[in-house]
Write an enzyme that holds these catalytic residues in place. Structure first.
Site, PDB file in Angstrom:
ATOM      1  N   SER A   1       0.823  -1.208   0.000  1.00  0.00           N
ATOM      2  CA  SER A   1       0.000   0.000   0.000  1.00  0.00           C
ATOM      3  C   SER A   1       0.853   1.253   0.000  1.00  0.00           C
ATOM      4  O   SER A   1       1.928   1.284   0.588  1.00  0.00           O
ATOM      5  CB  SER A   1      -0.922   0.026   1.221  1.00  0.00           C
ATOM      6  OG  SER A   1      -1.638   1.249   1.233  1.00  0.00           O
TER       7      SER A   1
ATOM      8  N   LYS B   1      -4.779  -6.771   3.220  1.00  0.00           N
ATOM      9  CA  LYS B   1      -4.734  -5.629   2.280  1.00  0.00           C
ATOM     10  C   LYS B   1      -6.149  -5.327   1.771  1.00  0.00           C
ATOM     11  O   LYS B   1      -6.531  -4.159   1.607  1.00  0.00           O
ATOM     12  CB  LYS B   1      -3.795  -5.925   1.108  1.00  0.00           C
ATOM     13  CG  LYS B   1      -3.784  -4.827   0.034  1.00  0.00           C
ATOM     14  CD  LYS B   1      -3.331  -3.503   0.608  1.00  0.00           C
ATOM     15  CE  LYS B   1      -3.195  -2.321  -0.310  1.00  0.00           C
ATOM     16  NZ  LYS B   1      -3.860  -2.159  -1.531  1.00  0.00           N
TER      17      LYS B   1
ATOM     18  N   HIS C   1      -7.715  -3.508   4.509  1.00  0.00           N
ATOM     19  CA  HIS C   1      -7.128  -2.152   4.465  1.00  0.00           C
ATOM     20  C   HIS C   1      -7.902  -1.302   3.459  1.00  0.00           C
ATOM     21  O   HIS C   1      -8.290  -0.163   3.744  1.00  0.00           O
ATOM     22  CB  HIS C   1      -5.654  -2.261   4.065  1.00  0.00           C
ATOM     23  CG  HIS C   1      -5.003  -0.964   3.670  1.00  0.00           C
ATOM     24  ND1 HIS C   1      -5.261  -0.338   2.466  1.00  0.00           N
ATOM     25  CD2 HIS C   1      -4.110  -0.168   4.316  1.00  0.00           C
ATOM     26  CE1 HIS C   1      -4.559   0.786   2.391  1.00  0.00           C
ATOM     27  NE2 HIS C   1      -3.860   0.916   3.496  1.00  0.00           N
ATOM     28  N   ASN C   2      -8.131  -1.868   2.284  1.00  0.00           N
ATOM     29  CA  ASN C   2      -8.828  -1.098   1.248  1.00  0.00           C
ATOM     30  C   ASN C   2     -10.282  -0.840   1.631  1.00  0.00           C
ATOM     31  O   ASN C   2     -10.836   0.211   1.314  1.00  0.00           O
ATOM     32  CB  ASN C   2      -8.755  -1.825  -0.093  1.00  0.00           C
ATOM     33  CG  ASN C   2      -7.387  -1.661  -0.734  1.00  0.00           C
ATOM     34  OD1 ASN C   2      -6.412  -1.359  -0.046  1.00  0.00           O
ATOM     35  ND2 ASN C   2      -7.301  -1.850  -2.032  1.00  0.00           N
TER      36      ASN C   2
ATOM     37  N   GLU D   1     -10.151   1.914   3.893  1.00  0.00           N
ATOM     38  CA  GLU D   1      -9.840   3.075   3.025  1.00  0.00           C
ATOM     39  C   GLU D   1     -11.120   3.603   2.354  1.00  0.00           C
ATOM     40  O   GLU D   1     -11.371   4.816   2.346  1.00  0.00           O
ATOM     41  CB  GLU D   1      -8.817   2.609   1.985  1.00  0.00           C
ATOM     42  CG  GLU D   1      -8.507   3.549   0.843  1.00  0.00           C
ATOM     43  CD  GLU D   1      -7.596   2.863  -0.188  1.00  0.00           C
ATOM     44  OE1 GLU D   1      -6.493   2.407   0.178  1.00  0.00           O
ATOM     45  OE2 GLU D   1      -7.988   2.774  -1.367  1.00  0.00           O
TER      46      GLU D   1
HETATM   47  C1  6PG Z   1      -3.198   1.401  -1.667  1.00  0.00           C
HETATM   48  C2  6PG Z   1      -4.472   1.548  -2.431  1.00  0.00           C
HETATM   49  C3  6PG Z   1      -4.336   0.926  -3.772  1.00  0.00           C
HETATM   50  C4  6PG Z   1      -5.372   1.405  -4.747  1.00  0.00           C
HETATM   51  C5  6PG Z   1      -6.714   0.778  -4.544  1.00  0.00           C
HETATM   52  C6  6PG Z   1      -7.801   1.645  -5.051  1.00  0.00           C
HETATM   53  O1  6PG Z   1      -3.288   0.885  -0.569  1.00  0.00           O
HETATM   54  O2  6PG Z   1      -2.151   1.820  -2.153  1.00  0.00           O
HETATM   55  O3  6PG Z   1      -5.519   0.939  -1.761  1.00  0.00           O
HETATM   56  O4  6PG Z   1      -4.280  -0.455  -3.601  1.00  0.00           O
HETATM   57  O5  6PG Z   1      -5.467   2.781  -4.690  1.00  0.00           O
HETATM   58  O6  6PG Z   1      -6.684  -0.403  -5.269  1.00  0.00           O
HETATM   59  O7  6PG Z   1      -8.907   0.869  -5.171  1.00  0.00           O
HETATM   60  P1  6PG Z   1     -10.201   1.322  -5.909  1.00  0.00           P
HETATM   61  O8  6PG Z   1      -9.815   1.587  -7.347  1.00  0.00           O
HETATM   62  O9  6PG Z   1     -11.093   0.140  -5.762  1.00  0.00           O
HETATM   63  O10 6PG Z   1     -10.678   2.563  -5.242  1.00  0.00           O
END
Ligand code: 6PG
Length: 467
Positions: free
Chosen positions: A134, A189, A192-193, A196
């Site tokens: 990430s 992860k 995590h997303n 996010e």
């Molecule tokens: C990270 C982000 C990265 C990416 C996501 C965005 O941790 O660096 O999460 O993995 O920005 O895949 O996901 P979406 O396109 O589903 O918003």
């Protein structure tokens, strides 16, 4: 030719940044990018030429030569599109690999597929590490958060590289640690997303509320900046920067079409919550808010049909908004870590929540002052809401989120994540829920049986409801 320590396969945005990071740390690396006539030609060679730190790197577009350039056991990190491409790449590497060589998948792969790939490669004597990475392009270059899983032996063979390029926490420890077996690294992860998605949605809702209070983007950014004292995070900072960005005399954010995309990890996190029976309602609400946004034409049509009569300027004050935001963020982190904990129990992964929070304190997208606090919280408990400090904060912030959500409801301002945080908290703190009615209904039409509070044996009963 001196053999390389580490191979990087796939020079997209993330692959390029990770390669430069490895080279800057003094590792001798080999770079591979496929050759596609007229489209991807000498990509690795040109990339090496463009960056002085890659002087000692070797560049290839031939798989056999790339693999041959690596010292044994060969360590190859794949930075290619998640999905079928990973399998194709693995099969193209296999003829040139030997026992104990290690393939690392650094993409956002589905954790179940990682387990399958692990088993497939194990049968061939090849180690497979699935790792979350990430931090985006900049994080990959300057220090990402790295979440590797597989066998501990395989991890020990690559730890030097991954821990060196990772971001460092406040004690200068790497934001990279062995997570656990199988696809546990990519599972966390994925969560995590999910966290996010919710943090992003909450900030979007806060900004929208401030807009309904009559503030322009710069004024909204000023309010968000004032939140940093108690609620600092990378996502808060970038949202403030985004709001300040101008294109000529206009705010760029006001020109961006309100249709949110996604690449699938929020979707997987929601599916995983449902499969594991964990009520991760905020990830689902943030995901579905993106899906609703995608129905732009329908929204415009329905807006005209159901013109909102009650939209008025909101009266919410900034202090209430900050407290509501903090309340919802706490529930978000409670739910996300709960999902990890339940998966860990169910799948026997033995995950360490405090360590996971620690490697998320820097490098990654959800780094925040709250995450710093959670490192200590998870040393005492696996359940955020049982921490006395967190519980006090929640109690202190609850009146604010009630005022904010009700004001938004009365003004027809959609706030799915803020509202859901409050609803969830009310649900999880309800002693006697409405589920007795559900159980009776299930028994009535389907004889699904129910347990009784006056029968401590836990026996299941059935009633003939009609007679
Ligand atoms: C990270 C982000 C990265 C990416 C996501 C965005 O941790 O660096 O999460 O993995 O920005 O895949 O996901 P979406 O396109 O589903 O918003």
């Amino acid at each position: 030719m001196i053999k390389s320590d580490f191979g990087l396969f796939g020079l997209g945005v993330m692959g390029k940044s990770l390669s430069r990071n490895l080279a800057q740390k003094g590792f001798k690396i080999s770079l591979f990018n496929r050759h596609v006539s007229d489209v991807e030609v000498d990509v690795a060679k040109h990339f090496k030429e463009a960056h002085p730190e890659l002087k000692t790197a070797e560049a290839f577009d031939d798989i056999e030569a790339f693999v041959a350039s690596l010292a044994s056991p060969k360590k190859i990190m794949l930075m290619v599109n998640a999905g079928k491409t990973i399998d194709i790449v693995i099969d193209s590497l296999l003829p040139f690999l030997s026992e104990n060589d290690i393939i690392i998948d650094g993409g956002n792969s589905n954790y179940k597929r990682t387990k399958e790939r692990f088993t497939y490669l194990q049968a061939k004597g090849i180690e497979f590490i699935g790792t979350g990475v990430s931090g985006g392009e900049e994080g990959a270059l300057k220090g990402p958060s790295i979440m590797p899983s597989g066998t501990k032996d395989a991890y020990n063979n690559v730890a030097k590289y991954l821990e060196t390029i990772a971001a460092k926490d406040k004690n200068n420890l790497p934001c990279c640690t062995y997570i656990g077996p199988e696809g546990s690294g990519q599972f966390i992860k994925m969560v995590h997303n999910g966290i996010e998605y919710v943090e992003m949605q909450l900030l979007a809702e806060v900004a929208t509320i401030l807009k309904h209070k009559g503030k322009n983007p710069e004024e909204i950014a000023n309010t968000l900046d004032s939140f940093k004292i108690t609620a600092d995070s990378y996502l808060l900072e970038i949202t403030s920067n985004i709001l300040r960005k101008k294109e000529g005399d206009s705010w760029l954010v006001e020109k961006i079409l309100d249709k949110a995309g996604n690449k699938g990890t929020g979707n997987w996190a929601t599916i995983a919550s449902a499969e594991l029976g964990v009520p991760n309602t905020l990830i689902a609400s943030a995901l579905f808010a993106r899906y609703i946004s995608f129905y732009k034409d329908e929204r415009v049509q329905l807006y005209n049909q159901f013109t909102k009569k009650s939209v008025s300027r909101l009266n919410v004050d900034d202090k209430d908004l900050l407290n509501a935001y903090q309340f919802a963020r706490t529930i978000n982190h409670y739910q996300g870590f709960k999902l990890i904990h339940e998966a860990s129990k169910e799948l026997n992964w033995n995950l360490n929540l405090s360590e996971i929070a620690r490697i998320w304190t820097n490098g990654c997208i959800i780094r925040s002052s709250l995450m710093e606090d959670l490192v200590a919280v998870f040393k005492e408990t696996n359940d955020v809401l049982t921490s006395a400090t967190i519980a006090n904060n929640i109690i202190g912030c609850k009146p604010a989120i009630k005022r904010v959500v009700s004001d938004c409801v009365l003004s027809d301002v959609p706030t799915p994540a803020l509202s859901e945080a409050l609803q969830f908290f009310n649900g999880i703190t309800t002693q006697n829920s409405s589920a007795n009615i559900i159980q009776a209904q299930r028994d009535y039409f389907g004889a699904h049986t129910y347990q009784r509070i006056d029968d401590a044996s836990g026996k299941f009963h059935h009633t003939n409801w009609i007679s």
